[in-house]
Write a protein that holds these residues in place. Structure first.
Motif, PDB file in Angstrom:
ATOM      1  N   ASN A 118       0.840  -1.196   0.000  1.00 20.00           N
ATOM      2  CA  ASN A 118       0.000   0.000   0.000  1.00 20.00           C
ATOM      3  C   ASN A 118       0.872   1.241   0.000  1.00 20.00           C
ATOM      4  O   ASN A 118       1.678   1.452   0.914  1.00 20.00           O
ATOM      5  CB  ASN A 118      -0.920   0.014   1.222  1.00 20.00           C
ATOM      6  CG  ASN A 118      -1.900  -1.150   1.251  1.00 20.00           C
ATOM      7  OD1 ASN A 118      -2.583  -1.374   2.235  1.00 20.00           O
ATOM      8  ND2 ASN A 118      -1.975  -1.933   0.177  1.00 20.00           N
ATOM      9  N   HIS A 145      -2.868  10.448  -1.551  1.00 20.62           N
ATOM     10  CA  HIS A 145      -3.279   9.379  -2.463  1.00 20.62           C
ATOM     11  C   HIS A 145      -2.884   8.060  -1.823  1.00 20.62           C
ATOM     12  O   HIS A 145      -1.841   7.959  -1.175  1.00 20.62           O
ATOM     13  CB  HIS A 145      -2.593   9.515  -3.820  1.00 20.62           C
ATOM     14  CG  HIS A 145      -2.807   8.322  -4.718  1.00 20.62           C
ATOM     15  ND1 HIS A 145      -3.981   8.101  -5.401  1.00 20.62           N
ATOM     16  CD2 HIS A 145      -1.986   7.273  -5.026  1.00 20.62           C
ATOM     17  CE1 HIS A 145      -3.888   6.991  -6.100  1.00 20.62           C
ATOM     18  NE2 HIS A 145      -2.689   6.456  -5.889  1.00 20.62           N
ATOM     19  N   GLU A 146      -3.725   7.044  -1.986  1.00 18.56           N
ATOM     20  CA  GLU A 146      -3.380   5.716  -1.492  1.00 18.56           C
ATOM     21  C   GLU A 146      -3.827   4.676  -2.505  1.00 18.56           C
ATOM     22  O   GLU A 146      -4.958   4.723  -2.999  1.00 18.56           O
ATOM     23  CB  GLU A 146      -4.038   5.429  -0.141  1.00 18.56           C
ATOM     24  CG  GLU A 146      -3.559   4.117   0.476  1.00 18.56           C
ATOM     25  CD  GLU A 146      -4.130   3.875   1.857  1.00 18.56           C
ATOM     26  OE1 GLU A 146      -3.552   3.040   2.588  1.00 18.56           O
ATOM     27  OE2 GLU A 146      -5.157   4.497   2.217  1.00 18.56           O
ATOM     28  N   SER A 147      -2.937   3.766  -2.841  1.00 16.49           N
ATOM     29  CA  SER A 147      -3.258   2.706  -3.790  1.00 16.49           C
ATOM     30  C   SER A 147      -2.346   1.518  -3.525  1.00 16.49           C
ATOM     31  O   SER A 147      -1.355   1.617  -2.792  1.00 16.49           O
ATOM     32  CB  SER A 147      -3.107   3.186  -5.231  1.00 16.49           C
ATOM     33  OG  SER A 147      -1.748   3.474  -5.518  1.00 16.49           O
ATOM     34  N   SER A 155      -6.960  -3.941  -8.462  1.00 17.33           N
ATOM     35  CA  SER A 155      -6.583  -2.543  -8.272  1.00 17.33           C
ATOM     36  C   SER A 155      -7.441  -1.895  -7.188  1.00 17.33           C
ATOM     37  O   SER A 155      -8.660  -2.060  -7.152  1.00 17.33           O
ATOM     38  CB  SER A 155      -6.756  -1.776  -9.589  1.00 17.33           C
ATOM     39  OG  SER A 155      -6.526  -0.399  -9.395  1.00 17.33           O
ATOM     40  N   SER A 157      -7.651   2.031  -5.120  1.00 17.73           N
ATOM     41  CA  SER A 157      -7.077   3.370  -5.003  1.00 17.73           C
ATOM     42  C   SER A 157      -8.127   4.357  -4.534  1.00 17.73           C
ATOM     43  O   SER A 157      -9.327   4.175  -4.767  1.00 17.73           O
ATOM     44  CB  SER A 157      -6.482   3.838  -6.342  1.00 17.73           C
ATOM     45  OG  SER A 157      -7.500   4.055  -7.292  1.00 17.73           O
ATOM     46  N   GLY A 186     -11.346   4.590  -7.399  1.00 23.16           N
ATOM     47  CA  GLY A 186     -11.044   3.230  -7.839  1.00 23.16           C
ATOM     48  C   GLY A 186     -12.294   2.492  -8.289  1.00 23.16           C
ATOM     49  O   GLY A 186     -13.295   2.446  -7.560  1.00 23.16           O
TER      50      GLY A 186
END
Length: 282
Positions: A118, A145-147, A155, A157, A186
């Protein structure tokens, strides 16, 4: 995969050599509160690279299922910040660049796969807080931002505009809170807030010698029910000169990792942690 190992190991070793803030070592909150003028001067010095959130390496297993190779793993986090401004901005604030990476590593499975990585970069401003000549904490505003860096159906995000604060109460108590305006973009995690939450509150208690720290973090999930993701932590430092501590972390709830954010987990892990000199961000 070997490249990731080398990068993570290099950053982790680098962080172990930074037990200070801008050249000043803080052994205990009482020392942090003594000289506000010198702390303001330190904030105004050249751009500074250092720790942001806790940096840890812990291993453990599930408490709500029979321990297995799949639910017994290593969790580690690397978190750093870089001050981008040499002097104060309007309102007595400073501009920072942040980066946090959290990894779930199934070391008991064949080929030792890293199940989820992450990534959480951000940029924002922080305002140190002083009261009666003493440093008592800070407020922050960030764009994050986090993905998990994956594609297709795996995926995950999202983005958020977050507001947070840490306040020291007397010499032993710290309270902190953070809430965010989410932008969930996402395609495979439209319901992320039901599991990752919409705001968080927490507290930390430190003993007078700063050897023991006890923390509790509650993350409110999105609905009207009184449901929270709960994180409890205990840290023990062998000596005041040590820059790392023994670390015990308990996680109960959803959203611990992005890939399986809908999965309920009750995990207990132990290991070591390197904390920022004054206090951690959450």
């Amino acid at each position: 995969m070997p490249i990731i190992y080398r990068i993570a190991a290099s950053i982790f070793l680098l962080l172990t050599t930074i037990p200070f803030v801008n050249g000043q070592i803080f052994e205990h909150p009482k020392q942090q509160l003594i000289n506000a003028d010198s702390l303001r001067a330190e904030y105004d010095k050249a751009p500074y690279f250092g720790l942001y959130k806790d940096n840890y390496f812990i291993f453990g297993t599930s408490l709500n299922h029979k321990p297995s190779k799949e639910n017994t793993n290593v969790k580690f986090q690397v978190s750093i910040q870089q001050k981008l401004t040499k002097s104060t901005l309007p309102g007595g604030t400073y501009l920072y660049l942040y980066y946090t990476q959290k990894v779930f590593w199934n070391v008991l499975e064949e080929s030792l796969p890293m199940k989820d990585l992450n990534f959480n970069p951000g940029i924002g401003i922080a305002k140190p807080l002083f009261h009666k000549g003493r440093y008592i904490g800070k407020f922050s505003f960030q764009i994050e931002h986090e993905s998990n860096g994956r594609d297709s159906i795996q995926s995950r995000s999202w983005n958020k505009i977050s507001f947070g604060g840490n306040i020291l109460l007397e010499n032993n108590w710290l309270i902190h809170a953070k809430f965010w305006i989410p932008i969930v973009d996402g395609e495979n995690n439209k319901d992320l807030l039901k599991y990752k939450g919409i705001f968080q509150i927490g507290t930390q208690f430190m003993t007078n010698d700063n050897r023991w720290k006890f923390g509790l973090l509650l993350v409110k999930r999105k609905d009207w029910k009184p449901n929270f993701n709960i994180i409890g932590e205990i840290k023990y430092r062998f000596s005041r000169k040590a820059d790392w501590s023994i670390f015990l972390q308990y996680y109960n709830g959803y959203g611990e990792d992005l890939l399986n954010y809908k999965m309920f987990k009750s995990q207990l892990r132990a290991g070591i942690v390197i904390t920022p000199p004054m206090f951690s961000d959450y």
